[in-house]
Design an enzyme around this catalytic site. Structure first.
Site, PDB file in Angstrom:
ATOM      1  N   ASP A  67      -2.876  12.046  -4.986  1.00 52.68           N
ATOM      2  CA  ASP A  67      -3.889  11.546  -5.918  1.00 52.68           C
ATOM      3  C   ASP A  67      -5.266  12.024  -5.438  1.00 52.68           C
ATOM      4  OD1 ASP A  67      -4.174   9.934  -3.664  1.00 52.68           O
ATOM      5  OD2 ASP A  67      -3.038   8.302  -4.579  1.00 52.68           O
ATOM      6  N   ASP A  69      -9.270  11.000  -4.698  1.00 53.00           N
ATOM      7  CA  ASP A  69     -10.247   9.931  -4.491  1.00 53.00           C
ATOM      8  C   ASP A  69     -11.646  10.527  -4.472  1.00 53.00           C
ATOM      9  OD1 ASP A  69      -8.222   8.095  -4.258  1.00 53.00           O
ATOM     10  OD2 ASP A  69      -8.086   8.281  -2.080  1.00 53.00           O
ATOM     11  N   ASP A 146     -10.750   6.870   9.309  1.00 53.15           N
ATOM     12  CA  ASP A 146      -9.905   6.827  10.499  1.00 53.15           C
ATOM     13  C   ASP A 146      -9.829   8.159  11.262  1.00 53.15           C
ATOM     14  OD1 ASP A 146      -8.439   7.839   8.381  1.00 53.15           O
ATOM     15  OD2 ASP A 146      -6.768   6.442   8.547  1.00 53.15           O
TER      16      ASP A 146
HETATM   17  P1  ATP Z   1      -2.073   9.496   1.581  1.00 53.80           P
HETATM   18  O1  ATP Z   1      -1.870  10.879   1.135  1.00 53.80           O
HETATM   19  O2  ATP Z   1      -0.952   8.982   2.376  1.00 53.80           O
HETATM   20  O3  ATP Z   1      -2.535   8.551   0.493  1.00 53.80           O
HETATM   21  P2  ATP Z   1      -4.748   9.140   2.467  1.00 53.80           P
HETATM   22  O4  ATP Z   1      -5.525   9.786   3.580  1.00 53.80           O
HETATM   23  O5  ATP Z   1      -5.276   9.363   1.086  1.00 53.80           O
HETATM   24  O6  ATP Z   1      -3.275   9.594   2.625  1.00 53.80           O
HETATM   25  P3  ATP Z   1      -5.109   6.347   1.981  1.00 53.80           P
HETATM   26  O7  ATP Z   1      -4.422   5.194   2.616  1.00 53.80           O
HETATM   27  O8  ATP Z   1      -4.936   6.578   0.539  1.00 53.80           O
HETATM   28  O9  ATP Z   1      -4.669   7.617   2.817  1.00 53.80           O
HETATM   29  O10 ATP Z   1      -6.650   6.176   2.328  1.00 53.80           O
HETATM   30  C1  ATP Z   1      -7.668   6.988   1.763  1.00 53.80           C
HETATM   31  C2  ATP Z   1      -8.735   7.287   2.794  1.00 53.80           C
HETATM   32  O11 ATP Z   1      -9.346   6.069   3.214  1.00 53.80           O
HETATM   33  C3  ATP Z   1      -8.209   7.936   4.075  1.00 53.80           C
HETATM   34  O12 ATP Z   1      -8.136   9.320   3.954  1.00 53.80           O
HETATM   35  C4  ATP Z   1      -9.238   7.490   5.088  1.00 53.80           C
HETATM   36  O13 ATP Z   1     -10.374   8.318   5.012  1.00 53.80           O
HETATM   37  C5  ATP Z   1      -9.632   6.095   4.604  1.00 53.80           C
HETATM   38  N1  ATP Z   1      -8.819   5.047   5.275  1.00 53.80           N
HETATM   39  C6  ATP Z   1      -7.673   4.500   4.832  1.00 53.80           C
HETATM   40  N2  ATP Z   1      -7.198   3.562   5.673  1.00 53.80           N
HETATM   41  C7  ATP Z   1      -8.086   3.503   6.686  1.00 53.80           C
HETATM   42  C8  ATP Z   1      -8.173   2.717   7.872  1.00 53.80           C
HETATM   43  N3  ATP Z   1      -7.221   1.827   8.183  1.00 53.80           N
HETATM   44  N4  ATP Z   1      -9.244   2.910   8.669  1.00 53.80           N
HETATM   45  C9  ATP Z   1     -10.200   3.801   8.334  1.00 53.80           C
HETATM   46  N5  ATP Z   1     -10.171   4.571   7.261  1.00 53.80           N
HETATM   47  C10 ATP Z   1      -9.124   4.434   6.427  1.00 53.80           C
HETATM   48 MG    MG Z   2      -4.461   8.334  -0.696  1.00 53.92          MG
END
Ligand code: ATP
Ligand code: MG
Length: 437
Positions: A67, A69, A146
Site C-alpha cells: 500500500d 502511505d 523505527d
Molecule cells: P509493511 O509493508 O509491512 O506494511 P511498513 O514499513 O509499511 O511495512 P507499517 O506497520 O505499515 O510498516 O508502518 C508504516 C511506517 O510507520 C513504517 O515504515 C515506519 O516508518 C513507521 N512505524 C510503524 N511502526 C512503528 C514503530 N513501532 N515504531 C516506529 N515507527 C513505526
Molecule cells: Mg505499511
C-alpha cells in the site's frame, strides 16, 4: 553529562541527504494512480507531500508495495477540506484515509517524538511510549520512525528522495538498522523487536550488529505490550508468506518462547513438524488460498498441547472432557503472552479434538465428521501429521478417498469400518459442507 546532552541534541537535527531524481532508481510508474492523485492535489494546494515508509523502501528494493502511505504538513482538518473522499480515523493520532473505491491512501500529518510533549506523561516506568500524538515537521517525523529504511521520503515536488537517517546506504547494503540508540528504541516500543525480525526475514536483510545486540536483553520488555498487539504482530510475522524464514530468526534470537511460551520445550522433531506446516501455509498464501489463524495456532501449539495432555493427564487415551481441560490450561498460558481471539482458538480446539475422531472413525460417524465445520482443516492437519507417521498417513489417505468417492465407493468404505456398539446406523446428511482453511 554535558557531552551526552550535546551529542543527543546534534543527533536530533540531522541534515537531510537529498538524492535528486537522476540519482535514484525510484520510479513513479510503480506508484498507484490514486497515491499520485493525493500527492499532486496536496502539492498543488501548497502543502508538502511525500510518499513514506514501506512503499518507498519496497520500490527501492524492487518489491511491489502493499500500500502507499503519504506524509504531509497539512493538518487532518485541512485534509478533510481538500479531499471530499476523506475520513479521519484514530483517536490518539488522527490519520486521514482517502477513499478511491476500495483502495485507501493513508495520509498522516508529520509527527514529532514524544519527548516534545510537555505536561504529559508520555512514557511508562520502563520507558515504553504511551503517547505519540503531537504534530511536527519532516525531520522529527523521520526520527520517530523505527528503521532507517522505513524513514525515506519521496518528494512529489521534485521527485527526489529525502533521507535523514542514512536509509539509502542501508538499502544498498541490505541492512536493517534502528534509528537512534537501539536499547532506547526497543524500550520505547518492544514490538520493534518483532518488526526487526519481520523485515529482515521478509526482505532478506541482515540486522546490523548494533540493532541485533540488545534484542535478547530487551525480550523481557515484551510482556508489557498489550497481548492483543502481540497477537496482531504475530499474524504479520507468520501469516504473510515468509513464515519459515521468520520462525528461523525468531528461534535464532530466542523470541519464540516470548510469543508462545510452551514452545520453549519443543524438540527438533517438533520444529520439523511445525516447519513443514509453515511451508504449506507459505505456499497457500503465495497461491492466494485462504489461511486461518485457527489453523496456524493449531500447528504452532500442537506439540505444546500433547505435552500438556501428558503432563496433566498421563498416557492416552483421553476422553473429550480431559482433552479440553488440557486445552484450557494451555490456552490460558498462551493467552498471557498473546491474545488469540476466541473464534480462532475454537477452531484450533476443533482441529485437535477431531484428530482422534478421524483416526478412530466408526461406521456411523464418518458422514457426520465429513460435515463438521472444521473437517477440512482437521483433515489437512492429519495429512500434515501423516508426513511424519505411516499409520496417520494411511488414515489421511482413507479420508482423501472417502471425500472424493462415489456413493457406492463411500458405502463400500463404510463397510470396512468398525461398528460402534449399541448405535444405530447414521443416515447420510443431505448437504455436506466443508470449510477451507
Ligand atoms: P509493511 O509493508 O509491512 O506494511 P511498513 O514499513 O509499511 O511495512 P507499517 O506497520 O505499515 O510498516 O508502518 C508504516 C511506517 O510507520 C513504517 O515504515 C515506519 O516508518 C513507521 N512505524 C510503524 N511502526 C512503528 C514503530 N513501532 N515504531 C516506529 N515507527 C513505526
Ligand atoms: Mg505499511
Amino acid at each position: 553529562m554535558l557531552k551526552k546532552l550535546f551529542a543527543r541534541k546534534q543527533n536530533k537535527n540531522p541534515k537531510a541527504h537529498i538524492i535528486p531524481r537522476a540519482e535514484h532508481t525510484f520510479s513513479r510508474q510503480r506508484v498507484s494512480k490514486n497515491a499520485l492523485t493525493v500527492l499532486y492535489r496536496l502539492n498543488n494546494a501548497g502543502f508538502q507531500a511525500y510518499l513514506v515508509g514501506g512503499c518507498v523502501r519496497d520500490i527501492l528494493l524492487n518489491i511491489t508495495p502493499k500500500d502507499f502511505d503519504v506524509a504531509t504538513d497539512a493538518t487532518p482538518e485541512e485534509l478533510r477540506r481538500l479531499f471530499r473522499n476523506c475520513r479521519l480515523i484514530g483517536r490518539r493520532f488522527r490519520l486521514a484515509h482517502i477513499y478511491f473505491g476500495r483502495d485507501i491512501i493513508e495520509v498522516a500529518t508529520f509527527r514529532t517524538e514524544p519527548s516534545k510533549m510537555k505536561f504529559m506523561k508520555h512514557q511508562s516506568e520502563s520507558g515504553r511510549i504511551l503517547r505519540d500524538n503531537v504534530y511536527g515537521d519532516i525531520t522529527s517525523d523521520a526520527l520517530r520512525r523505527d528503521f532507517t529504511i522505513n524513514a525515506l521520503y519521496y518528494n512529489i515536488a521534485d521527485f527526489s528522495i529525502v533521507d535523514y537517517c542514512k536509509g539509502i546506504d542501508d538499502i544498498e547494503s541490505r541492512t536493517l538498522t534502528l534509528i537512534g540508540d537501539p536499547v532506547t528504541r526497543y524500550r520505547e516500543d518492544p514490538v520493534r523487536i518483532l518488526r526487526a525480525i519481520r523485515f529482515s526475514a521478509k526482505l532478506d536483510l541482515d540486522i546490523s550488529a548494533a540493532t541485533a545486540k540488545p534484542i535478547k536483553s530487551s525480550l523481557k520488555l515484551l510482556p508489557e505490550v498489550p497481548s492483543s498487539r502481540i497477537y496482531e504482530e504475530s499474524l504479520k510475522l507468520l501469516l504473510t508468506g515468509h513464515s519459515i524464514a521468520t520462525m528461523k530468526k525468531l528461534r535464532e534470537y530466542g523470541i519464540h518462547a516470548a510469543l508462545l511460551p510452551p514452545s520453549k520445550h519443543y524438540t527438533e522433531q517438533d520444529w520439523a513438524f511445525i516447519e513443514q506446516g509453515l511451508a504449506n501455509t507459505d505456499s497457500r498464501i503465495k497461491s492466494r488460498q485462504t489461511t486461518s489463524p485457527g489453523f496456524l495456532f493449531a500447528l504452532l501449539l500442537w506439540p505444546g498441547y500433547l505435552a500438556y495432555c501428558q503432563k496433566l493427564l498421563g498416557d492416552p487415551p483421553y476422553h473429550y472432557g480431559q482433552k479440553h481441560e488440557a486445552m484450557d490450561k494451555l490456552l490460558q498460558d498462551v493467552n498471557k503472552a498473546l491474545a488469540i481471539p476466541k473464534r480462532f482458538t475454537l477452531m484450533s480446539r476443533s482441529i485437535w479434538d477431531l484428530q482422534d475422531r478421524l483416526l478412530n472413525v466408526k461406521k456411523h460417524q464418518a458422514f457426520r465428521l465429513l460435515s463438521h465445520p472444521s473437517f477440512r482443516a482437521a483433515y489437512d492437519f492429519l495429512e500434515l501429521r501423516g508426513q511424519f507417521d505411516k499409520e496417520l498417513k494411511q488414515s489421511a489417505q482413507w479420508w482423501h478417498r472417502f471425500q472424493n468417492g462415489s456413493d457406492e465407493q463411500q458405502d463400500d468404505m463404510l463397510e470396512e469400518l468398525p461398528k460402534a456398539k449399541g448405535r444405530r446406523r447414521q443416515r447420510k446428511p443431505r448437504a455436506q459442507q466443508d470449510e477451507n482453511v
